[in-house]
Design a protein around this motif. Structure first.
Motif, PDB file in Angstrom:
ATOM      1  N   PHE A  61    -148.383 -24.893  25.354  1.00 26.97           N
ATOM      2  CA  PHE A  61    -147.050 -25.499  25.993  1.00 26.97           C
ATOM      3  C   PHE A  61    -146.114 -24.312  26.211  1.00 26.97           C
ATOM      4  O   PHE A  61    -144.991 -24.671  26.464  1.00 26.97           O
ATOM      5  N   GLN A  62    -146.399 -23.231  25.820  1.00 27.73           N
ATOM      6  CA  GLN A  62    -145.574 -22.086  26.133  1.00 27.73           C
ATOM      7  C   GLN A  62    -146.078 -21.217  27.381  1.00 27.73           C
ATOM      8  O   GLN A  62    -145.542 -20.273  27.839  1.00 27.73           O
ATOM      9  N   GLY A 260    -139.092 -24.376  22.356  1.00 30.74           N
ATOM     10  CA  GLY A 260    -139.322 -24.876  23.627  1.00 30.74           C
ATOM     11  C   GLY A 260    -139.453 -23.944  24.937  1.00 30.74           C
ATOM     12  O   GLY A 260    -140.151 -22.653  24.733  1.00 30.74           O
ATOM     13  N   ALA A 261    -138.764 -24.008  25.938  1.00 31.92           N
ATOM     14  CA  ALA A 261    -138.746 -22.945  27.052  1.00 31.92           C
ATOM     15  C   ALA A 261    -137.222 -21.926  27.009  1.00 31.92           C
ATOM     16  O   ALA A 261    -137.238 -21.282  27.860  1.00 31.92           O
ATOM     17  N   ARG A 275    -140.239 -28.135  29.261  1.00 28.38           N
ATOM     18  CA  ARG A 275    -140.957 -28.267  30.609  1.00 28.38           C
ATOM     19  C   ARG A 275    -142.224 -28.729  30.472  1.00 28.38           C
ATOM     20  O   ARG A 275    -142.655 -28.154  29.340  1.00 28.38           O
ATOM     21  N   GLY A 276    -142.762 -29.365  31.318  1.00 31.58           N
ATOM     22  CA  GLY A 276    -143.984 -29.830  31.175  1.00 31.58           C
ATOM     23  C   GLY A 276    -144.231 -31.095  30.305  1.00 31.58           C
ATOM     24  O   GLY A 276    -143.421 -32.008  30.367  1.00 31.58           O
ATOM     25  N   PRO A 277    -145.611 -31.255  29.897  1.00 32.83           N
ATOM     26  CA  PRO A 277    -146.031 -32.686  29.536  1.00 32.83           C
ATOM     27  C   PRO A 277    -145.066 -33.004  28.169  1.00 32.83           C
ATOM     28  O   PRO A 277    -145.367 -34.179  27.542  1.00 32.83           O
ATOM     29  N   TRP A 278    -144.291 -32.081  27.632  1.00 27.46           N
ATOM     30  CA  TRP A 278    -143.714 -32.580  26.345  1.00 27.46           C
ATOM     31  C   TRP A 278    -142.154 -32.851  26.542  1.00 27.46           C
ATOM     32  O   TRP A 278    -141.168 -32.468  25.821  1.00 27.46           O
ATOM     33  N   LEU A 284    -142.575 -35.036  21.425  1.00 27.10           N
ATOM     34  CA  LEU A 284    -143.229 -34.797  19.931  1.00 27.10           C
ATOM     35  C   LEU A 284    -144.695 -35.329  19.830  1.00 27.10           C
ATOM     36  O   LEU A 284    -145.535 -34.605  19.526  1.00 27.10           O
ATOM     37  N   ALA A 285    -144.713 -36.778  20.052  1.00 23.87           N
ATOM     38  CA  ALA A 285    -145.853 -37.306  20.078  1.00 23.87           C
ATOM     39  C   ALA A 285    -147.074 -36.745  21.166  1.00 23.87           C
ATOM     40  O   ALA A 285    -148.155 -36.879  20.652  1.00 23.87           O
TER      41      ALA A 285
END
Length: 355
Positions: A61-62, A260-261, A275-278, A284-285
């Motif tokens: 996610f990073q 996050g970003a 950014r992205g899928p989260w 969070l889910a």
């Protein structure tokens, strides 16, 4: 004002409290589990699968799941896994044990550097500015850095200088060990001396300013507690895994989610900035669900193809053919370990800041 990464409640619960909570859980389990090689399946699923393995995928996610980071590091994001896989195949081709030894020491370096990274975050305002000059560390600040390093290195030295313990980092023999009582004694004296010097420094700072850096001191105390108790005090696989995994994995995931970003110095980060899928309402889910699914798939492949140790947790993976030929393992084991190795390498880049 205390230098929280996000807030006192968030940092306190998810970054600073896990070592103390893990120690409380170890003290609450039956004494037999504190000094045995046995680990119940449920504990293995909760600790190894859902925290230790899952936290590795937080790096996605990073990096790969972040469109901005993909543009920022295009070469790194494909070169790192290729290099890790090539190195893994080469090492496993020489010896399977050599592969695990190198991976274990790389993991140790990663664990140690995470604690130092948190220390730097919590000490980021501890500097003095000179007219016309850049900020510089306050006198004695290097003592905290020395202690955070040695709080992790001392238990490892104790482990290396002791007879075989009832736990391993990855597999039996992945650390080079020699029973050396004199080495343990010297390491212990230095350990106690550093703690004493740090306490004197903090007492002097308290008398001088009337202030203490609460999160920095809680981080140092938690590091001392988790590493000493998990490796030196107790001699059991469950105790080591509980203290080691909870103290490392949960704070890492909390840092990933919190930042996050946005820059790490931001006092709080809203979900909308991700950014992205989260990035959505159910971010969070999605975050926790995806890392759990990836962890389950990875461990299922390990168990079905290599280990065959947790059949009850990995149902249909047991229909996979177990691999035992050294030539095939040379290609397979580094591939299955690739998420972990890439996580170690990428983490050396994604958290760096100019200041």
């Amino acid at each position: 004002m205390q230098p929280w990464i996000r807030s006192a409640r968030y940092d306190g619960l998810l970054i600073l409290a896990p070592p103390f909570l893990a120690l409380a859980l170890v003290l609450a389990v039956p004494p037999a589990y504190r000094s045995t090689t046995r680990m119940p399946l449920l504990a293995w699923v909760g600790l190894v699968l859902l925290i230790d393995v899952a936290h590795v995928y937080g790096t996605l996610f990073q990096t790969y799941f972040d469109p901005v980071r993909r543009r920022q590091w295009p070469t790194l994001l494909w070169a790192a896994p290729l290099a890790c896989y090539a190195a893994g195949v080469a090492l496993h081709g020489v010896s399977g044990l050599l592969f695990w030894q190198v991976l274990a020491y790389l993991a140790v370096f990663h664990f140690i550097r995470q604690q130092y990274g948190f220390l730097r975050l919590y000490a980021r305002h501890e500097c003095a500015a000179s007219p016309g000059a850049a900020t510089r560390p306050l006198p004695g600040q290097g003592l905290a850095a020395a202690l955070i390093y040695y709080a992790t290195i001392y238990p490892l030295l104790y482990w290396h200088f002791s007879p075989p313990r009832n736990f391993n980092w990855f597999v039996a023999g992945d650390f080079v060990q020699r029973d050396w009582p004199a080495g343990r004694l010297v390491a212990t004296v230095l350990y106690s001396s550093l703690i004493g010097l740090y306490l004197l420094r903090e007492a002097a700072e308290w008398r001088r300013t009337g202030q203490l850096n609460v999160p920095r001191n809680l981080l140092l105390t938690g590091t001392l507690v988790s590493w000493y108790a998990g490796i030196v005090w107790f001699n059991g696989d469950l105790a080591f895994t509980l203290l080691n995994v909870v103290s490392h994995g949960i704070p890492y995931l909390a840092l990933v989610w919190s930042t996050g970003a946005a820059p790490l110095a931001a006092p709080a980060v809203s979900v909308g900035r991700r950014r992205g899928p989260w990035a959505g309402r159910y971010g969070l889910a999605v975050f926790l669900g995806l890392i759990a699914v990836f962890a389950y798939l990875e461990e299922g492949l390990w168990d079905g193809l290599v280990w065959r140790e947790h059949q009850a947790a990995f149902g249909w993976f047991q229909s996979l053919p177990p691999i035992s030929r050294p030539t095939l393992l040379m290609w397979l084991v580094p591939l299955l370990a690739l998420p972990q190795a890439t996580h170690y390498v990428l983490d050396g880049f994604i958290w760096r800041r100019k200041r």
